[in-house]
Structures are given as structure tokens and as C-alpha cells.
Write an enzyme that holds these catalytic residues in place. Structure first.
Site, PDB file in Angstrom:
ATOM      1  N   GLY A   1       1.200 -10.508 -12.177  1.00  0.00           N
ATOM      2  CA  GLY A   1      -0.231 -10.523 -12.434  1.00  0.00           C
ATOM      3  C   GLY A   1      -0.641  -9.332 -13.270  1.00  0.00           C
TER       4      GLY A   1
ATOM      5  CE  LYS B   1       0.107  -6.162 -10.435  1.00  0.00           C
ATOM      6  NZ  LYS B   1      -1.303  -5.760 -10.763  1.00  0.00           N
TER       7      LYS B   1
ATOM      8  CG  HIS C   1      -2.159  -0.550  -2.866  1.00  0.00           C
ATOM      9  ND1 HIS C   1      -1.222  -1.453  -3.330  1.00  0.00           N
ATOM     10  CD2 HIS C   1      -3.144  -0.532  -3.797  1.00  0.00           C
ATOM     11  CE1 HIS C   1      -1.620  -1.950  -4.489  1.00  0.00           C
ATOM     12  NE2 HIS C   1      -2.782  -1.396  -4.796  1.00  0.00           N
ATOM     13  NE  ARG C   2      -0.291   5.922   2.982  1.00  0.00           N
ATOM     14  CZ  ARG C   2      -0.534   6.674   1.911  1.00  0.00           C
ATOM     15  NH1 ARG C   2      -1.771   7.075   1.647  1.00  0.00           N
ATOM     16  NH2 ARG C   2       0.443   7.049   1.113  1.00  0.00           N
TER      17      ARG C   2
ATOM     18  CG  ASP D   1       2.598  -3.215  -4.973  1.00  0.00           C
ATOM     19  OD1 ASP D   1       2.650  -3.220  -6.214  1.00  0.00           O
ATOM     20  OD2 ASP D   1       1.558  -3.449  -4.326  1.00  0.00           O
TER      21      ASP D   1
END
Length: 255
Positions: free
Chosen positions: A7, A13, A48-49, A79
């Protein structure tokens, strides 16, 4: 199972990959390849975490992604490949080592990567090298993946392997019906095609004669001069005393 999730920037994504990892068998390990090189990158890592479940483990891979991935048990979420390419010296990732690590794993692996081929052409040599290396790496991982997904604006498109035989032969050419009717000096298929679409000229009394014949052919004239089955207000005859057909001029000049 190996799943590659591709993505662009802000396509969603990572969220798709995280949902796939959450549905996979535990334990789940988040394999991070990025490092907080500046405040913006630190904010991305923190976001993200915060999304990840507390039960997930985290492995900081950096440039050593193949070795770290080989030591992870259970489900692994990588990632991303783009930050791994940026972290390795000279932007030269060891694609063969990563493919071996993916193939040798027993648990499920979800790999996130950036699709860079749809963006603006990089203006610098380093940017072009990065796009080339990541594009080749994406193809190498896709070749061994069981499933490849493309994420666009939060929507997911599965990407199938290319099979030339599945396309079949090309369709036959369709002939131009007006090509033969084109006159000298005319473009092929233009004059004839237009001529074929012109309706034949109608005679002034065609509409009236057709309506009269249609009514009279249904059994002759009825007493009083009325035609059987003909409604004075029906199609073909107007409801006026003169019974004028539509589109035929009235002797007095009225339409």
C-alpha cells in the site's frame, strides 16, 4: 502462511496487517524495522505501538531483519520492508536471505511493504535507487507469498498471480459495416455507416394511409362509417371531428 500487504502512504496497510495478525494463532510478535530518527518518526512509532494489543511481543530488527525473523516463534508481523531497505548499507537489502527466512518459518508471517511504483518519479539518485530496490524486493517476497493484498484508501484488493494461459486468445476484430459503402475519397467506414443510419423519406400521406389501412383491414367499415376497433382518441387518429392523423397538416393550416 506468508501474506504480503502492499500500500501507499496512509493507505491503511498497517491496520489491515494488524487485523490479520490479530486473527492468526498466538503468540504474535511485531517485528519492527524502523527507528526513531526524528520527532515525526517517533510519533509514527508511538501511534503504531498504541494500536497493538498488550499481549504482542516486539522485536527490534533494524537492518538485521532476516536474522531476527528467523528467531521469532509463532505469528510474526513485519512492518515494514521500506524502512528495512532504508536501514541497510547502500540501500542494498539481502532479498535472498529474507526469502529463506520467510520460507523456513513455521508460523504465519504478515509482511507490510510500501508500493512505491505509483508515486512521483524520485528526483534524486538515492530516491531512484530506493524505489528500484524496494520494487525488486516486493516482487521477490510476492513470489513466495501465499497471499498478496493491495490496500488503497482502506480498501483491500487481492492480487492474483499472472497466468498468460488464463487470458485466452484475443477477441476477433469486428468488421466495420460501413467500410464497403464508403464512396470515393471518403474515409473508410464513415460515409457508409452514416448513410446506413439515415431513415427512408416518408411520403406526405404515409401516416394517414397506414392508419386507414390498419383499421379497414380489421373487418371492413362498420355502420355509420366508423372503423371497427379504431378509437377516435387512439393512436393513428386524432379525436377531432375531422379525424386528422398526427403530424399531417390540417387544410385550414392548423397542426
Amino acid at each position: 502462511m506468508i501474506t504480503l500487504v502492499l500500500g501507499g502512504t496512509r493507505s491503511g496497510k498497517s491496520e489491515v496487517a494488524e487485523a490479520l495478525a490479530a486473527a492468526a494463532p498466538p503468540p504474535v510478535t511485531y517485528v519492527a524495522t524502523g527507528t526513531a530518527t526524528d520527532d515525526e518518526m517517533a510519533a509514527r512509532i508511538a501511534a503504531h505501538r498504541a494500536r497493538r494489543p498488550a499481549s504482542w511481543a516486539t522485536a527490534e530488527a533494524g537492518a538485521e531483519l532476516p536474522a531476527v525473523l528467523a528467531g521469532v516463534a509463532g505469528t510474526a508481523l513485519v512492518d515494514s520492508l521500506g524502512t528495512w531497505v532504508a536501514a541497510v548499507p547502500d540501500l542494498a537489502p539481502d532479498a535472498a536471505a529474507l526469502v529463506r527466512a520467510l520460507r523456513d518459518r513455521r508460523g504465519d508471517t504478515i509482511v507490510v511493504s510500501e508500493e512505491v511504483g505509483l508515486g512521483v518519479h524520485p528526483a534524486t539518485a538515492a530516491g531512484r535507487r530506493f524505489a528500484d530496490e524496494l520494487g525488486l524486493l516486493n516482487r521477490a517476497v510476492a513470489d513466495v507469498a501465499d497471499r498478496v493484498l493491495l490496500v488503497v484508501a482502506g480498501r483491500v484488493l487481492p492480487l492474483d498471480r499472472f497466468d498468460p494461459g488464463a487470458l485466452g486468445p484475443p477477441p476477433p476484430a469486428v468488421p466495420d459495416p460501413g467500410a464497403d459503402a464508403a464512396g470515393p475519397g471518403s474515409a473508410p467506414g464513415v460515409a457508409g455507416a452514416h448513410a446506413d443510419r439515415r431513415p427512408p423519406p416518408a411520403s406526405p400521406g404515409a401516416g394517414l394511409d397506414t392508419a386507414t389501412a390498419g383499421a379497414g383491414g380489421a373487418g371492413g367499415a362498420a355502420p355509420g362509417g366508423d372503423r371497427p376497433g379504431a378509437d377516435p382518441g387512439g393512436p393513428g387518429l386524432q379525436g377531432s371531428p375531422g379525424g386528422d392523423a398526427p403530424g399531417i397538416g390540417h387544410p385550414s393550416g392548423r397542426a
